[in-house]
Design an enzyme around this catalytic site. Structure first.
Site, PDB file in Angstrom:
ATOM      1  N   HIS A 183       0.796  -1.231   0.000  1.00 59.85           N
ATOM      2  CA  HIS A 183       0.000   0.000   0.000  1.00 59.85           C
ATOM      3  C   HIS A 183       0.821   1.270   0.000  1.00 59.85           C
ATOM      4  CE1 HIS A 183      -3.983  -1.790   0.745  1.00 59.85           C
ATOM      5  NE2 HIS A 183      -3.287  -2.728   1.355  1.00 59.85           N
TER       6      HIS A 183
ATOM      7  N   LYS B  74      -8.106  13.619   4.361  1.00 59.03           N
ATOM      8  CA  LYS B  74      -7.200  12.471   4.340  1.00 59.03           C
ATOM      9  C   LYS B  74      -6.280  12.594   5.548  1.00 59.03           C
ATOM     10  CE  LYS B  74      -6.066  13.882   0.175  1.00 59.03           C
ATOM     11  NZ  LYS B  74      -6.249  12.637  -0.551  1.00 59.03           N
ATOM     12  N   ARG B  75      -5.485  11.548   5.846  1.00 57.84           N
ATOM     13  CA  ARG B  75      -4.534  11.702   6.935  1.00 57.84           C
ATOM     14  C   ARG B  75      -3.601  12.877   6.661  1.00 57.84           C
ATOM     15  NH1 ARG B  75      -3.884   7.768  10.926  1.00 57.84           N
ATOM     16  NH2 ARG B  75      -2.472   9.308  11.777  1.00 57.84           N
TER      17      ARG B  75
ATOM     18  N   THR C  37      -8.392   6.650  -2.150  1.00 64.44           N
ATOM     19  CA  THR C  37      -9.756   6.145  -2.348  1.00 64.44           C
ATOM     20  C   THR C  37     -10.755   7.272  -2.093  1.00 64.44           C
ATOM     21  OG1 THR C  37      -9.583   5.283  -0.098  1.00 64.44           O
ATOM     22  CG2 THR C  37      -9.388   3.689  -1.888  1.00 64.44           C
TER      23      THR C  37
ATOM     24  N   LYS D  35     -14.374   8.446  -3.996  1.00 60.80           N
ATOM     25  CA  LYS D  35     -15.651   8.765  -3.331  1.00 60.80           C
ATOM     26  C   LYS D  35     -16.119  10.160  -3.735  1.00 60.80           C
ATOM     27  CE  LYS D  35     -13.892   6.062   0.437  1.00 60.80           C
ATOM     28  NZ  LYS D  35     -13.051   6.112   1.645  1.00 60.80           N
TER      29      LYS D  35
ATOM     30  N   LYS E  65       1.137  14.317   1.237  1.00 58.86           N
ATOM     31  CA  LYS E  65      -0.203  14.639   0.743  1.00 58.86           C
ATOM     32  C   LYS E  65      -0.364  16.150   0.522  1.00 58.86           C
ATOM     33  CE  LYS E  65      -2.231  10.607   3.113  1.00 58.86           C
ATOM     34  NZ  LYS E  65      -2.913   9.758   2.119  1.00 58.86           N
TER      35      LYS E  65
HETATM   36  C1  4GP Z   1      -2.834   3.844   1.902  1.00 58.35           C
HETATM   37  C2  4GP Z   1      -2.242   4.626   0.738  1.00 58.35           C
HETATM   38  O1  4GP Z   1      -1.531   5.734   1.225  1.00 58.35           O
HETATM   39  C3  4GP Z   1      -3.368   5.078  -0.172  1.00 58.35           C
HETATM   40  O2  4GP Z   1      -2.850   5.710  -1.294  1.00 58.35           O
HETATM   41  C4  4GP Z   1      -4.191   3.872  -0.594  1.00 58.35           C
HETATM   42  O3  4GP Z   1      -5.328   4.289  -1.308  1.00 58.35           O
HETATM   43  C5  4GP Z   1      -4.648   3.094   0.628  1.00 58.35           C
HETATM   44  O4  4GP Z   1      -3.532   2.705   1.410  1.00 58.35           O
HETATM   45  C6  4GP Z   1      -5.396   1.828   0.263  1.00 58.35           C
HETATM   46  O5  4GP Z   1      -4.652   1.058  -0.627  1.00 58.35           O
HETATM   47  N1  4GP Z   1      -1.821   3.410   2.815  1.00 58.35           N
HETATM   48  C7  4GP Z   1      -2.045   3.406   4.146  1.00 58.35           C
HETATM   49  C8  4GP Z   1      -0.931   2.922   4.992  1.00 58.35           C
HETATM   50  O6  4GP Z   1      -3.107   3.747   4.655  1.00 58.35           O
HETATM   51  O7  4GP Z   1      -1.114   2.870   6.228  1.00 58.35           O
HETATM   52  O8  4GP Z   1       0.127   2.561   4.422  1.00 58.35           O
END
Ligand code: 4GP
Length: 824
Positions: free
Chosen positions: A365, A557-558, A665, A669, A563
């Site tokens: 991820h 987002k976080r 994601t 949305k 970001k």
């Molecule tokens: C996240 C990614 O940062 C994001 O781009 C992706 O859409 C999401 O996973 C699902 O695949 N990664 C995390 C992490 O949340 O904790 O690495």
């Protein structure tokens, strides 16, 4: 209105019956009555009523699978960011409207009652929310599947702001219990830790015996996951840790009143809290134990089920079981399965390894180096001595049989591919372990999957061509449109089949309406009404007054430097400055809306939140700019808040540095709900642009190749600072006391990070971003053009249905077929 058969769920109940059931539960389950019951009690009574359908579904689905010797996928994830369950369950069962009417007749608004449910926030962000969408899709597609995770007592922290700064408070999602979970004591497991390994010599051979130093109990809690239409109900099984001996009477009797509880406290700590992202140094050993705890309990559960059906004949094991690793967090499950097969079942190493590899697959991820897990070898040796031996053996065989064969005598490659890193003391590379132990590895958007092959694991890709795949992420349209945006759902149902939440491609029927001025008006009226609703939420949460006529420009987002929430901030400051210089500066009024939690230990992320809040305070209260800009940072951003905001968004900011956001994601949305993407060529933005058409998104900034080139040339952020008058002015503002009267320098950390380092090239992309923002402004003022673009977005995003993602996994990785549960 043709194509696939309608699968829109239909209730098997009348409004009157539903009311009666709710009242029955109010009295006989909650022990209260209509005149006295609190909203919370009503909420629980509805949940109990809905559970009559759900629990029956769980039994039907289990029975169907048990009778069929079904191949199943086991989705191992340290995070499941579920949010609230009621509204989604009602929707998927086709009960929502009925419940709405029933509650009205009882004198309540269902939406109000739903607000009583706490979010189940057992995840940090994208990765956890993806797992939640995926299990919804697995149930919807009738795939035999089970999610495995941890039953955290406290989910992600609750965020408050104090004088503009983030403060973390504990989350209490289960303070008063949860109606959605079923404890399954009969499936309890034991998890071992610490101790030593003995080699036992017997009958001319030898085998290993692990003598653990401690054991813990793993108690399963099942959360039913209702598929759309309610036919299949899978479960999410979350493990809670308990002490083996809850209370030591011997110690207690001999006077050790506190010590008697020690073991239980230690054991219960394991499922106590969800680790926030990036807290890399905090409680490393506990985090490793969490990972092992849920992996071991889950593997034991898989084994228990298999042995019940097949005894110790393991010939069918790989045919019946797929194990999916959601990131490397459960990677320790690979040596755990080896341990069980070799040490407990007496299967040969070669056979066990073949089975393990055929069973596991791994999803990556993120490419961020700090997120690629490595554990100190000594720690694994201490906590899991047998597993460390197994990892050594896996590694030795891998390097000798596979790497040496492919690259004879090449120690450089061996060093790079080894599961053990020799630098920095010895470390175990969980990413390498995951790739070596899996038959398939996937990234989460095309560009990300390409980079996983090219930059992260290039030699592994050479070694095993075909192992690396892409499965672009998706979102469930049930939660992220049908349930959260009822107005838009009602509007589109006048034009498309009612089962569009299952077959999202049916929304393409809206494309011809994109130029129809009546439909455009209706569509934008929905957006406006959603914005009006959200105006009230903003007022309630931040006490800021905003107008629904302004552009709602959203970044949720976080909080992370990659970001680039601070890029957004620089532009806000620039706009503000333009208005101060020229009060007639021509722009459509705009509300900038942020939602983001920063990891508690992530200093700069927290400084960025503080800076945004300080700028917001000044801008929102400056009469000179006549409300043309408002800035709101919503506290405690979470799934249930996203569900209210996304339907009200006009602009979706997806502005990460190209190559850094694996997929995203939230971008999906927002676009599905008609927000225009303002984004870089990163993650799934690229695919959104492909689907919606480049003319219906606004792209800016460097692409991945340009980022690499810029870095290779020696990136110098100071150059941009010196040569862009506006950029320099706003950065310098951060050093002054303009936003923090009497206290200059409070916001300097953000400036100096950018001017001196700028690891995510905010300054390099600034001008292009500012120009793109001007395009957004112009486009919004052309009402028809904007409406058209928004409608095309809604109509074009079928690809991002998580059902499509899961179908891809089922076809290309899991080799999994649906089994529809029997009706009764
Ligand atoms: C996240 C990614 O940062 C994001 O781009 C992706 O859409 C999401 O996973 C699902 O695949 N990664 C995390 C992490 O949340 O904790 O690495």
């Amino acid at each position: 209105m043709s194509g696939k058969k309608s699968a829109a769920p239909k209730p098997d109940m009348t409004v009157k019956q539903f009311k009666e059931t709710v009242i029955k539960h109010l009295r006989s389950t909650l022990g209260t009555y209509e005149e006295k019951a609190s909203k919370q009690a009503w909420n629980q009574a509805i949940a109990a009523s809905v559970n009559e359908f759900i629990f029956d579904g769980v039994s039907r689905t289990r029975k169907t699978h048990a009778g069929k010797d079904a191949r199943a996928v086991h989705y191992l994830s340290l995070e499941f960011l579920m949010g609230r369950l009621m509204s989604n369950n009602l929707q998927n069962l086709g009960l929502y409207e009925l419940a709405d009417k029933a509650m009205k007749e009882l004198g309540f608004e269902l939406a109000d009652i739903l607000e009583e449910e706490p979010d189940m926030a057992l995840g940090n962000g994208g990765l956890g929310r993806l797992a939640a969408c995926f299990i919804d899709s697995m149930a919807t597609l009738a795939l035999p599947a089970i999610g495995y995770g941890i039953h955290y007592e406290h989910g992600l922290f609750r965020q408050e702001f104090f004088k503009g700064r983030q403060v973390e408070r504990p989350d209490q999602w289960r303070e008063f219990g949860s109606p959605w979970e079923i404890c399954r004591p009969e499936s309890e497991q034991v998890v071992k830790l610490y101790g030593y390994v003995e080699t036992v010599y017997e009958n001319g051979g030898s085998h290993k015996v692990w003598h653990p130093g401690r054991t813990m109990r793993a108690i399963p809690w099942d959360i039913p996951i209702v598929g759309y239409g309610g036919h299949n109900v899978n479960v999410l099984r979350l493990w809670e840790s308990r002490a083996d001996k809850f209370f030591d009477w011997d110690v207690f009797n001999s006077g050790g009143y506190v010590d008697a509880y020690t073991e239980s406290v230690q054991a219960e700590t394991v499922s106590k809290v969800l680790y926030p992202n990036d807290e890399t140094d905090a409680g490393k050993e506990l985090r490793l134990i969490q990972q092992y705890f849920f992996s071991a309990a889950s593997i034991a559960d898989v084994m228990r089920r298999f042995r019940n059906a097949h005894g110790n004949d393991f010939s069918k094991f790989t045919a019946l079981n797929a194990l999916q690793l959601n990131d490397t967090h459960p990677a320790i499950a690979i040596p755990e399965l080896m341990r069980v097969l070799v040490d407990e079942e007496g299967i040969s190493w070669a056979e066990a390894w073949k089975m393990t590899r055929e069973t596991f697959s791994y999803t990556n991820h993120t490419l961020l180096p700090e997120a690629l897990e490595k554990w100190p070898l000594r720690m694994i040796q201490h906590v899991l001595p047998r597993h460390m031996e197994i990892i050594f053996e896996i590694n030795a065989r891998f390097l000798k049989d596979e790497v040496e064969t492919k690259w004879p005598g090449n120690d450089g490659i061996k060093r790079k591919l080894s599961i053990i890193e020799e630098a920095n003391g010895q470390m175990v590379r969980m990413g390498n372990l995951s790739v070596v132990g899996s038959h398939a590895v996937n990234g989460v958007a095309q560009i990300h999957s390409d980079l996983v092959k090219k930059d992260l694991f290039p030699e592994m890709n050479e070694l095993w061509p075909g192992k690396f795949l892409n499965v672009t992420n998706g979102i469930t349209p049930r939660r992220w449109m049908k349930a959260c945006n009822p107005r838009l759902s009602t509007l589109i149902e006048k034009h498309v089949d009612a089962d569009w939440p299952r077959y999202l491609e049916k929304l393409t029927a809206l494309k011809p309406l994109a130029d129809d001025s009546k439909f455009q008006k209706e569509y934008m009226a929905v957006k406006h009404a959603n914005k009006e609703d959200f105006v009230k939420v903003i007022k309630e949460l931040t006490d800021v007054d905003v107008s629904a006529d302004a552009i709602f420009d959203v970044q949720i987002k976080r909080l992370h430097e990659y970001k680039r929430q601070h890029l957004n901030l620089l532009y806000i400051m620039a706009l503000y400055r333009r208005l101060l210089i020229n009060p007639d500066y021509d722009m459509h009024p705009r509300v900038f809306i942020f939602g983001a939690k920063a990891a508690p230990g992530y200093y700069l992320a927290k400084e960025i939140i503080f800076a945004i809040n300080k700028v917001a305070e000044k801008v929102n209260n400056d009469p000179r700019i006549k409300d043309k800009i408002k800035v709101v940072f919503l506290p405690n951003y979470r799934v249930s808040l996203a569900e209210k905001l996304i339907p009200a968004a006009d602009v979706s900011q997806q502005i990460s540095l190209a190559g850094k956001e694996a997929s995203g994601t939230g971008n999906m949305k927002l676009a599905l709900n008609g927000a225009i993407t303002l984004g870089t060529l990163d993650g799934a933005n690229i695919e959104i642009a492909e689907e919606a058409g480049e003319e219906n998104v606004v792209i800016f900034g460097m692409d991945v190749d340009e980022v690499v080139e810029t870095r290779e040339q020696g990136y110098n952020p100071g150059h941009y600072y010196q040569n862009n008058e506006e950029l320099k002015a706003v950065l310098d503002w951060l050093d002054s006391d303009f936003f923090t009267p009497g206290e200059p320098g409070l916001l300097s950390a953000v400036k100096h990070n950018l001017v001196d380092h700028d690891p995510y090239m905010v300054l390099a992309d600034y001008q292009s971003y500012s120009d793109a923002q001007s395009k957004i402004d112009a486009l919004y003022r052309d009402k028809k053009a904007w409406a058209r673009a928004a409608i095309i977005n809604t109509a074009s995003l079928a690809k991002f249905n998580s059902d499509r993602s899961i179908q891809d996994y089922a076809d290309t990785i899991w080799n999994l077929k649906p089994i529809k549960a029997a009706a009764k």
